[in-house]
Design an enzyme around this catalytic site. Structure first.
Site, PDB file in Angstrom:
ATOM      1  N   ASN A  14     -24.187  -4.379  -6.707  1.00 29.15           N
ATOM      2  CA  ASN A  14     -23.937  -5.675  -6.046  1.00 29.15           C
ATOM      3  C   ASN A  14     -25.235  -6.454  -5.874  1.00 29.15           C
ATOM      4  OD1 ASN A  14     -21.029  -6.203  -5.155  1.00 29.15           O
ATOM      5  ND2 ASN A  14     -21.300  -4.035  -4.683  1.00 29.15           N
ATOM      6  N   ARG A  62     -30.490   6.366  16.157  1.00 28.01           N
ATOM      7  CA  ARG A  62     -30.012   5.264  15.323  1.00 28.01           C
ATOM      8  C   ARG A  62     -30.788   3.980  15.655  1.00 28.01           C
ATOM      9  NH1 ARG A  62     -25.626   5.125  12.167  1.00 28.01           N
ATOM     10  NH2 ARG A  62     -24.668   7.059  12.802  1.00 28.01           N
ATOM     11  N   ILE A  89     -24.203   2.978   9.716  1.00 25.47           N
ATOM     12  CA  ILE A  89     -23.558   2.277  10.824  1.00 25.47           C
ATOM     13  C   ILE A  89     -24.661   1.623  11.619  1.00 25.47           C
ATOM     14  CG2 ILE A  89     -22.262   2.588  12.964  1.00 25.47           C
ATOM     15  CD1 ILE A  89     -20.648   4.733  11.523  1.00 25.47           C
ATOM     16  N   ASN A 104     -21.908  -8.551   4.706  1.00 19.75           N
ATOM     17  CA  ASN A 104     -21.640  -7.235   4.125  1.00 19.75           C
ATOM     18  C   ASN A 104     -20.507  -7.360   3.112  1.00 19.75           C
ATOM     19  OD1 ASN A 104     -21.608  -4.284   3.977  1.00 19.75           O
ATOM     20  ND2 ASN A 104     -19.734  -4.343   5.209  1.00 19.75           N
ATOM     21  N   HIS A 106     -17.302  -5.059   1.724  1.00 24.27           N
ATOM     22  CA  HIS A 106     -16.547  -3.842   2.021  1.00 24.27           C
ATOM     23  C   HIS A 106     -15.459  -3.695   0.952  1.00 24.27           C
ATOM     24  CE1 HIS A 106     -14.940  -0.612   4.423  1.00 24.27           C
ATOM     25  NE2 HIS A 106     -13.739  -1.115   4.205  1.00 24.27           N
ATOM     26  N   THR A 138     -20.506  -8.119  12.598  1.00 21.10           N
ATOM     27  CA  THR A 138     -20.533  -8.103  14.062  1.00 21.10           C
ATOM     28  C   THR A 138     -20.643  -6.634  14.471  1.00 21.10           C
ATOM     29  OG1 THR A 138     -18.136  -8.001  14.097  1.00 21.10           O
ATOM     30  CG2 THR A 138     -19.115 -10.199  14.268  1.00 21.10           C
ATOM     31  N   LEU A 141     -17.402  -2.205  13.604  1.00 19.17           N
ATOM     32  CA  LEU A 141     -17.504  -1.820  12.185  1.00 19.17           C
ATOM     33  C   LEU A 141     -16.452  -2.526  11.315  1.00 19.17           C
ATOM     34  CD1 LEU A 141     -18.909   0.177  10.143  1.00 19.17           C
ATOM     35  CD2 LEU A 141     -16.997   1.730  10.611  1.00 19.17           C
ATOM     36  N   GLU A 171     -15.978  -7.414  -6.640  1.00 21.89           N
ATOM     37  CA  GLU A 171     -17.155  -7.487  -5.758  1.00 21.89           C
ATOM     38  C   GLU A 171     -18.255  -8.303  -6.415  1.00 21.89           C
ATOM     39  OE1 GLU A 171     -18.466  -3.776  -4.018  1.00 21.89           O
ATOM     40  OE2 GLU A 171     -16.478  -2.896  -4.226  1.00 21.89           O
TER      41      GLU A 171
HETATM   42  C1  GRF Z   1     -19.580  -0.982  -3.167  1.00 21.00           C
HETATM   43  O1  GRF Z   1     -18.287  -0.592  -3.538  1.00 21.00           O
HETATM   44  C2  GRF Z   1     -19.569  -1.622  -1.807  1.00 21.00           C
HETATM   45  O2  GRF Z   1     -18.410  -2.352  -1.556  1.00 21.00           O
HETATM   46  C3  GRF Z   1     -19.632  -0.417  -0.902  1.00 21.00           C
HETATM   47  O3  GRF Z   1     -20.497   0.475  -1.547  1.00 21.00           O
HETATM   48  C4  GRF Z   1     -20.484   0.220  -2.943  1.00 21.00           C
HETATM   49  C5  GRF Z   1     -21.898  -0.061  -3.342  1.00 21.00           C
HETATM   50  O4  GRF Z   1     -22.060  -0.172  -4.717  1.00 21.00           O
HETATM   51  N1  GRF Z   1     -20.006  -0.797   0.435  1.00 21.00           N
HETATM   52  P1  GRF Z   1     -23.409  -0.721  -5.309  1.00 21.00           P
HETATM   53  O5  GRF Z   1     -24.550   0.084  -4.706  1.00 21.00           O
HETATM   54  O6  GRF Z   1     -23.516  -2.178  -4.968  1.00 21.00           O
HETATM   55  O7  GRF Z   1     -23.310  -0.508  -6.791  1.00 21.00           O
END
Ligand code: GRF
Length: 209
Positions: A14, A62, A89, A104, A106, A138, A141, A171
């Site tokens: 990503n 943490r 987290i 983020n 998800h 926020t 989670l 994504e």
């Molecule tokens: C992705 O599926 C993202 O949604 C999740 O972890 C994965 C990360 O993949 N939180 P990358 O490191 O971006 O390839």
């Protein structure tokens, strides 16, 4: 130019999609990780992007880790902090410090399937549609205001891996769009909702495989 700091824990595909989108007005100031062996760090360093890591295991709490990470991030004066597969987290302190400039991705259609193992759970639940969500972060989670979602079909013969690969394509489409909209000022938060200006690039993305 808006400074962007991207946090990763592993592969970083990503992060790569965001870098390769060459978003106008955006400068990728640094890629940081909690894992010094994250493959994405080497990829970014090869492209002369500043990289750094902090091992969360060497901190007592943490909060101590998050505070040290905040110091590293703030050295780059970020306008936006992007969590791209950052598998930690976050403390409320961290979330509040970057309120309104922390996003983020998800791998589910939130609010379904917060947390881990989203693809197994979507298949197990018999979902016919799955996807991903970009949201402001926020303290709760995977619950912040939704910026964009991408939807893909679930097929009868899907495994968690085949579904994850299909979701990942979505994504890579919506995350750079969301960053571009943020950088261009096309997103506003109103309560727990995001208002997208009419010229926002993020739309309801559907990938029909
Ligand atoms: C992705 O599926 C993202 O949604 C999740 O972890 C994965 C990360 O993949 N939180 P990358 O490191 O971006 O390839």
């Amino acid at each position: 130019m808006k400074n962007i700091v991207i946090l990763i824990s592993g592969r970083g595909s990503n992060m790569q999609a965001i870098v390769e989108a060459q978003i106008p007005g955006a400068r990728i100031a640094a890629v940081l990780s909690n894992n010094e062996t994250a493959a994405g760090l080497a990829w970014a360093a090869e492209r002369n992007i500043a990289t750094d890591s902090l091992n969360h295991k060497s901190f007592d709490s943490r909060l101590a880790f998050d505070e040290a990470m905040m110091r590293k991030i703030d050295a780059y004066q970020p306008d936006l902090v992007v969590l791209a597969g950052f598998m930690r987290i976050l403390t409320p302190e961290f979330c509040r410090h970057y309120e309104g400039r922390l996003i983020n991705i998800h791998p589910s259609l939130l609010p379904a399937f917060t947390g881990l193992h989203t693809h197994e759970r979507a298949i197990e639940a018999g979902c016919r549609i799955a996807g991903c969500t970009v949201h402001f972060v926020t303290p709760e989670l995977d619950c912040g205001p939704v910026i964009a979602q991408g939807a893909v079909p679930v097929f009868d013969n899907d495994t968690a891996d085949t579904l994850a690969a299909r979701v990942l394509e979505a994504e890579h489409l919506i995350f750079p769009q969301a960053v571009a909209d943020f950088v261009a000022g096309r997103l506003k938060i109103s309560g727990n909702r995001v208002i997208r200006s009419p010229d926002a690039t993020v739309q309801n993305t559907r990938l029909l495989a």
